[in-house]
Structures are given as C-alpha cells and as structure tokens.
Design a protein around this motif. Structure first.
Motif, PDB file in Angstrom:
ATOM      1  N   PHE A  28       0.825  -1.213   0.000  1.00 59.39           N
ATOM      2  CA  PHE A  28       0.000   0.000   0.000  1.00 59.39           C
ATOM      3  C   PHE A  28       0.857   1.260   0.000  1.00 59.39           C
ATOM      4  O   PHE A  28       0.691   2.135  -0.856  1.00 59.39           O
ATOM      5  CB  PHE A  28      -0.935  -0.031   1.205  1.00 59.39           C
ATOM      6  N   VAL A  29       1.783   1.361   0.947  1.00 54.53           N
ATOM      7  CA  VAL A  29       2.560   2.601   1.022  1.00 54.53           C
ATOM      8  C   VAL A  29       3.509   2.734  -0.171  1.00 54.53           C
ATOM      9  O   VAL A  29       3.799   3.859  -0.625  1.00 54.53           O
ATOM     10  CB  VAL A  29       3.326   2.712   2.366  1.00 54.53           C
ATOM     11  N   GLN A  30       4.001   1.628  -0.708  1.00 57.90           N
ATOM     12  CA  GLN A  30       4.839   1.707  -1.901  1.00 57.90           C
ATOM     13  C   GLN A  30       4.039   2.199  -3.099  1.00 57.90           C
ATOM     14  O   GLN A  30       4.547   2.983  -3.916  1.00 57.90           O
ATOM     15  CB  GLN A  30       5.455   0.338  -2.188  1.00 57.90           C
ATOM     16  N   ALA A  31       2.776   1.769  -3.207  1.00 58.00           N
ATOM     17  CA  ALA A  31       1.924   2.274  -4.282  1.00 58.00           C
ATOM     18  C   ALA A  31       1.661   3.766  -4.110  1.00 58.00           C
ATOM     19  O   ALA A  31       1.670   4.539  -5.087  1.00 58.00           O
ATOM     20  CB  ALA A  31       0.608   1.501  -4.314  1.00 58.00           C
ATOM     21  N   LEU A  32       1.451   4.199  -2.868  1.00 58.09           N
ATOM     22  CA  LEU A  32       1.202   5.623  -2.618  1.00 58.09           C
ATOM     23  C   LEU A  32       2.397   6.486  -2.999  1.00 58.09           C
ATOM     24  O   LEU A  32       2.231   7.635  -3.429  1.00 58.09           O
ATOM     25  CB  LEU A  32       0.867   5.830  -1.137  1.00 58.09           C
ATOM     26  N   SER A  33       3.597   5.958  -2.854  1.00 58.51           N
ATOM     27  CA  SER A  33       4.792   6.740  -3.174  1.00 58.51           C
ATOM     28  C   SER A  33       4.870   7.093  -4.654  1.00 58.51           C
ATOM     29  O   SER A  33       5.636   7.975  -5.043  1.00 58.51           O
ATOM     30  CB  SER A  33       6.057   5.977  -2.754  1.00 58.51           C
ATOM     31  N   ARG A  34       4.078   6.419  -5.495  1.00 57.30           N
ATOM     32  CA  ARG A  34       4.044   6.702  -6.923  1.00 57.30           C
ATOM     33  C   ARG A  34       2.948   7.690  -7.300  1.00 57.30           C
ATOM     34  O   ARG A  34       2.743   7.978  -8.481  1.00 57.30           O
ATOM     35  CB  ARG A  34       3.825   5.389  -7.699  1.00 57.30           C
ATOM     36  N   LEU A  35       2.245   8.201  -6.292  1.00 54.25           N
ATOM     37  CA  LEU A  35       1.076   9.044  -6.554  1.00 54.25           C
ATOM     38  C   LEU A  35       1.196  10.420  -5.918  1.00 54.25           C
ATOM     39  O   LEU A  35       0.193  11.072  -5.639  1.00 54.25           O
ATOM     40  CB  LEU A  35      -0.179   8.346  -6.019  1.00 54.25           C
ATOM     41  N   THR A  36       2.415  10.876  -5.711  1.00 56.34           N
ATOM     42  CA  THR A  36       2.612  12.139  -4.995  1.00 56.34           C
ATOM     43  C   THR A  36       2.154  13.355  -5.796  1.00 56.34           C
ATOM     44  O   THR A  36       2.018  14.441  -5.229  1.00 56.34           O
ATOM     45  CB  THR A  36       4.087  12.309  -4.610  1.00 56.34           C
ATOM     46  N   ASP A  37       1.913  13.190  -7.088  1.00 50.54           N
ATOM     47  CA  ASP A  37       1.448  14.312  -7.914  1.00 50.54           C
ATOM     48  C   ASP A  37      -0.056  14.536  -7.797  1.00 50.54           C
ATOM     49  O   ASP A  37      -0.582  15.518  -8.332  1.00 50.54           O
ATOM     50  CB  ASP A  37       1.799  14.071  -9.383  1.00 50.54           C
ATOM     51  N   LEU A  38      -0.745  13.634  -7.088  1.00 57.03           N
ATOM     52  CA  LEU A  38      -2.190  13.740  -6.928  1.00 57.03           C
ATOM     53  C   LEU A  38      -2.548  14.100  -5.493  1.00 57.03           C
ATOM     54  O   LEU A  38      -1.751  13.902  -4.575  1.00 57.03           O
ATOM     55  CB  LEU A  38      -2.858  12.415  -7.303  1.00 57.03           C
ATOM     56  N   ALA A  39      -3.766  14.617  -5.319  1.00 61.41           N
ATOM     57  CA  ALA A  39      -4.238  15.014  -3.985  1.00 61.41           C
ATOM     58  C   ALA A  39      -4.891  13.824  -3.285  1.00 61.41           C
ATOM     59  O   ALA A  39      -5.811  13.207  -3.830  1.00 61.41           O
ATOM     60  CB  ALA A  39      -5.221  16.172  -4.100  1.00 61.41           C
ATOM     61  N   TRP A  40      -4.439  13.498  -2.090  1.00 65.69           N
ATOM     62  CA  TRP A  40      -5.013  12.434  -1.281  1.00 65.69           C
ATOM     63  C   TRP A  40      -4.364  12.460   0.096  1.00 65.69           C
ATOM     64  O   TRP A  40      -3.297  13.041   0.290  1.00 65.69           O
ATOM     65  CB  TRP A  40      -4.796  11.044  -1.910  1.00 65.69           C
TER      66      TRP A  40
ATOM     67  N   LEU B 252       8.165  -5.193  11.000  1.00 68.61           N
ATOM     68  CA  LEU B 252       7.429  -4.753   9.812  1.00 68.61           C
ATOM     69  C   LEU B 252       6.824  -3.375  10.033  1.00 68.61           C
ATOM     70  O   LEU B 252       6.889  -2.512   9.145  1.00 68.61           O
ATOM     71  CB  LEU B 252       6.324  -5.762   9.474  1.00 68.61           C
ATOM     72  N   SER B 253       6.238  -3.148  11.201  1.00 67.66           N
ATOM     73  CA  SER B 253       5.654  -1.839  11.486  1.00 67.66           C
ATOM     74  C   SER B 253       6.707  -0.741  11.388  1.00 67.66           C
ATOM     75  O   SER B 253       6.443   0.348  10.854  1.00 67.66           O
ATOM     76  CB  SER B 253       5.018  -1.845  12.879  1.00 67.66           C
ATOM     77  N   ALA B 254       7.909  -1.025  11.888  1.00 69.16           N
ATOM     78  CA  ALA B 254       8.997  -0.053  11.801  1.00 69.16           C
ATOM     79  C   ALA B 254       9.391   0.198  10.353  1.00 69.16           C
ATOM     80  O   ALA B 254       9.671   1.346   9.960  1.00 69.16           O
ATOM     81  CB  ALA B 254      10.201  -0.544  12.601  1.00 69.16           C
ATOM     82  N   ARG B 255       9.409  -0.856   9.528  1.00 75.39           N
ATOM     83  CA  ARG B 255       9.752  -0.695   8.122  1.00 75.39           C
ATOM     84  C   ARG B 255       8.719   0.150   7.384  1.00 75.39           C
ATOM     85  O   ARG B 255       9.065   0.977   6.535  1.00 75.39           O
ATOM     86  CB  ARG B 255       9.884  -2.064   7.462  1.00 75.39           C
ATOM     87  N   VAL B 256       7.453  -0.061   7.714  1.00 71.68           N
ATOM     88  CA  VAL B 256       6.399   0.732   7.082  1.00 71.68           C
ATOM     89  C   VAL B 256       6.562   2.201   7.439  1.00 71.68           C
ATOM     90  O   VAL B 256       6.525   3.084   6.568  1.00 71.68           O
ATOM     91  CB  VAL B 256       5.009   0.223   7.509  1.00 71.68           C
ATOM     92  N   ARG B 257       6.764   2.482   8.717  1.00 69.36           N
ATOM     93  CA  ARG B 257       6.926   3.870   9.144  1.00 69.36           C
ATOM     94  C   ARG B 257       8.171   4.503   8.522  1.00 69.36           C
ATOM     95  O   ARG B 257       8.151   5.673   8.106  1.00 69.36           O
ATOM     96  CB  ARG B 257       7.007   3.940  10.673  1.00 69.36           C
ATOM     97  N   GLN B 258       9.266   3.741   8.441  1.00 66.60           N
ATOM     98  CA  GLN B 258      10.488   4.282   7.853  1.00 66.60           C
ATOM     99  C   GLN B 258      10.300   4.549   6.364  1.00 66.60           C
ATOM    100  O   GLN B 258      10.803   5.554   5.846  1.00 66.60           O
ATOM    101  CB  GLN B 258      11.658   3.313   8.063  1.00 66.60           C
ATOM    102  N   PHE B 259       9.578   3.692   5.674  1.00 62.69           N
ATOM    103  CA  PHE B 259       9.329   3.921   4.249  1.00 62.69           C
ATOM    104  C   PHE B 259       8.524   5.207   4.058  1.00 62.69           C
ATOM    105  O   PHE B 259       8.787   5.979   3.134  1.00 62.69           O
ATOM    106  CB  PHE B 259       8.586   2.741   3.629  1.00 62.69           C
ATOM    107  N   VAL B 260       7.546   5.431   4.916  1.00 64.11           N
ATOM    108  CA  VAL B 260       6.754   6.657   4.822  1.00 64.11           C
ATOM    109  C   VAL B 260       7.655   7.878   4.949  1.00 64.11           C
ATOM    110  O   VAL B 260       7.549   8.845   4.177  1.00 64.11           O
ATOM    111  CB  VAL B 260       5.652   6.657   5.900  1.00 64.11           C
ATOM    112  N   VAL B 261       8.559   7.851   5.897  1.00 62.24           N
ATOM    113  CA  VAL B 261       9.485   8.969   6.095  1.00 62.24           C
ATOM    114  C   VAL B 261      10.419   9.117   4.901  1.00 62.24           C
ATOM    115  O   VAL B 261      10.588  10.215   4.338  1.00 62.24           O
ATOM    116  CB  VAL B 261      10.299   8.773   7.392  1.00 62.24           C
ATOM    117  N   ASP B 262      11.036   8.007   4.493  1.00 61.90           N
ATOM    118  CA  ASP B 262      12.022   8.056   3.411  1.00 61.90           C
ATOM    119  C   ASP B 262      11.407   8.478   2.082  1.00 61.90           C
ATOM    120  O   ASP B 262      12.099   9.033   1.228  1.00 61.90           O
ATOM    121  CB  ASP B 262      12.692   6.692   3.249  1.00 61.90           C
ATOM    122  N   SER B 263      10.128   8.221   1.902  1.00 64.74           N
ATOM    123  CA  SER B 263       9.462   8.553   0.647  1.00 64.74           C
ATOM    124  C   SER B 263       8.833   9.942   0.664  1.00 64.74           C
ATOM    125  O   SER B 263       8.172  10.332  -0.301  1.00 64.74           O
ATOM    126  CB  SER B 263       8.376   7.509   0.340  1.00 64.74           C
ATOM    127  N   GLY B 264       9.022  10.676   1.747  1.00 64.06           N
ATOM    128  CA  GLY B 264       8.470  12.023   1.829  1.00 64.06           C
ATOM    129  C   GLY B 264       6.964  12.066   1.992  1.00 64.06           C
ATOM    130  O   GLY B 264       6.324  13.047   1.612  1.00 64.06           O
TER     131      GLY B 264
END
Length: 340
Positions: free
Chosen positions: A183-195, A209-221
């Motif tokens: 889910f979060v990896q898919a969202l990282s490809r949609l930063t040009d849209l509003a959501w 896994l929870s830590a990896r998800v949170r870190q990906f969110v940070v690293d992906s802006g």
C-alpha cells in the motif's frame, strides 16, 4: 428438540474476524434450538506442541457433536478421524488456510496442507465463509459440499468521506500477510495527486514490519500525507470509517474479508486483491494482483484522477449496501449445517 454441541474454539490473541465470527455463532445459535458448550483450546496453533496436540485428541474422544475451528482441527487430523470413527459428528469451521499463511515456515505450510486435507476428508461437514473458499476446498481437497456461511456485519451509517482531498483507509493488522508495504509503496508513486491515507490497526504483532512501514513513509516524503495510527476502537474507529472515501485491502490471502464487508455496509467502495475471498465482500471498486505495487498504484491513480469514476463507484456502493448480510443470516446458515 434442542441440539447440544461442543465447540472446540481457539481464540486469536489479537482482534480478528475469526474471533468475531465465533462470538456471533455462540450468541446466536440458541435462537435456532442449538445449545453450545464452548471449550477454549489453548496453544500456539496451528504449530502446537505435541502435548497440546494430544490434549486435543483427548478432548474429541468424548461428545457426540462437535464444531471445531480449523486452525486447531487442520493441525491434528487424527482427532477428527477418531471422533467420526466412533460415530460423532464433527463440523470443521474453516476461517483460513494455514498453508497460505506467510508467517509460517515453508516446511510447516506444506505439512499443514497435507494434514488439513486429511481433516477435511474426515470431517462430517465443512463450513466456510465464502463461495470462493468453498471453491478452494473443492480444488485443494476434492470436497465439493462445503457449506457457505458468509460473515455478517452490524448495521452502520453511511460514511461521509472527506470533502477535500480523498481519504484512503487501510484497516487491518500490520503483518506480512495483510501487506501494508504494498500500500505505502503504491502511494509513493502518486505524490502528484491530492489524497491522504490512514493505516489503522494493531501494529505490535510484527514490530519489525511496522517499523519498516513507518520508515518507508518517512524516506518517501509521505509523512505529511500518510499516518500509521495503530489500533482504533469505539468512537475512534467509527471516526476513521466516517472519514474514508475508499478502502484499500492488500491482504495476500483472504477467506472473505470482513473489513471489506464493513466498508460496503457504509457505502465505501474498495480496491481489493483478486483471487481471494475479499472479491466476494466487495460491492463496488476494483481488484489487483496481490503484492503488485504497480497494479495497485494504477488502480488508485485511475480513481483519484477521474471524478466520474469516483462518483460511479460511490453510487454503486450506496445502491448495494443493503445487500450485505447481517449476522442473523450467518448464524442461520451455520445452524442449518449443524442440524442437517
């Protein structure tokens, strides 16, 4: 005439659809003339210790009519064979396929596929939560008479959704099987849209896994747009539902997908994984291949960028929300199976 059954019940330590399903059965079967004696089976099922497995065999050595959670029954087919061999009736209630559980070692998954086949063959009757699951039981184990008893939902009000940027809701435990990373990896490809997006659900089952998800969110802006909120209950959970415009369900293996049905009852469309039971719970939306980040991002992009598509999904979800079954229908289906 009252039918008396014994229920060999294993309860997940985390909130789960299986727990809820079992609770609704125990509460509702009395209205169908069925008295239920619940015996809670302890242990790390389906990977229980030899002592715990022997205890289950001893448990089923008595009693004439049993309902058995398959997380236990599928791991110890000898107990079911012995019970039915002496004339007892054993109904296997299948909440999930242990062989599909990515949290288990591959060798154990293969062993459990074999043992579950034996349990299914030995059981008097098999109950599953979806037609998809019934098809899987027939395909995997050659048993085509599984009874479908879809999970119900409580009546719920229509979700308002966000009036601004659409809010995407992901609601489950943060585990590999539920696959929040896709889910979060898919969202990282949609930063040009509003959501905006919210991941809601227990985050202490797999802390790494929870830590990896949170870190990906940070690293992906995505920190300002994605929140990983942990478990929510009561009014807090209802607030998450009310604010949602779309449910995204990325589970890699799903017998039904109760959270998808709960979304449907609120008029919320969903994007779910194909070739799983979640497709049966969805009333409006789309599907993607489990684990396919690109496929999910494309489905989300289509919905986010097309107002007419969003409106049509919403209209369909609202029109079909009354078709979602209640728990009374679930209990009636199981009661018929037990009495048949």
């Amino acid at each position: 005439m009252v039918l008396r059954i014994r229920f060999a019940h294993w309860r997940s330590p985390q909130a789960s659809g299986g727990n809820r399903y079992d609770e609704e059965l125990v509460a509702g079967l009395a209205s169908h003339g069925i008295e239920v004696d619940v015996t809670r089976v302890e242990g790390a099922w389906p990977l229980a210790s030899p002592e715990q497995r022997r205890g289950f065999v001893e448990l089923l050595a008595e009693g004439e009519h049993w309902l058995v959670d398959n997380i236990v029954g599928s791991a110890e087919p000898g107990a079911i064979r012995a019970a039915t061999g002496r004339g007892a009736r054993v109904t296997l209630l299948m909440h999930y396929f242990p062989a599909d559980d990515p949290s288990l070692p591959a060798s154990e998954r293969a062993r459990l596929a074999d043992s579950e086949a034996e349990s299914v063959a030995a059981a008097t009757r098999v109950v599953v939560p979806s037609a998809w699951a019934a098809g899987q039981v027939a395909m995997r184990y050659g048993r085509g008479d599984a009874v479908v008893a879809r999970p119900g939902v409580e009546p719920a009000g229509v979700a308002d959704g966000s009036s601004g940027a659409p809010t995407l809701l992901w609601l489950s435990r943060l585990t590999d099987g539920k696959d929040p990373l896709t889910f979060v990896q898919a969202l990282s490809r949609l930063t040009d849209l509003a959501w905006t997006a919210r991941l809601v659900g227990p985050d202490d089952v797999d802390p790494d896994l929870s830590a990896r998800v949170r870190q990906f969110v940070v690293d992906s802006g995505l920190s300002g747009r994605v929140t990983v909120e942990g478990a929510r209950t009561g009014a807090d959970l209802e607030e998450a539902w009310r604010a949602a415009n779309l449910l995204v369900h990325t589970s890699r293996a799903e017998m039904y997908g109760m959270v998808v049905a709960e979304a449907a009852a609120r008029g919320i469309p969903a994007i779910v994984t194909e070739a799983t039971g979640a497709t049966e719970a969805r009333t409006a939306g789309a599907e993607f291949v489990p684990g396919d980040v690109e496929g999910l991002s494309e489905a989300l992009r289509a919905w986010l960028s097309d107002g007419e598509l969003r409106a049509s999904w919403r209209a369909e979800a609202l029109e079909r929300r009354g078709t979602v079954p209640g728990w009374d229908q679930t209990v009636a289906s199981v009661a018929a199976a037990l009495q048949g």
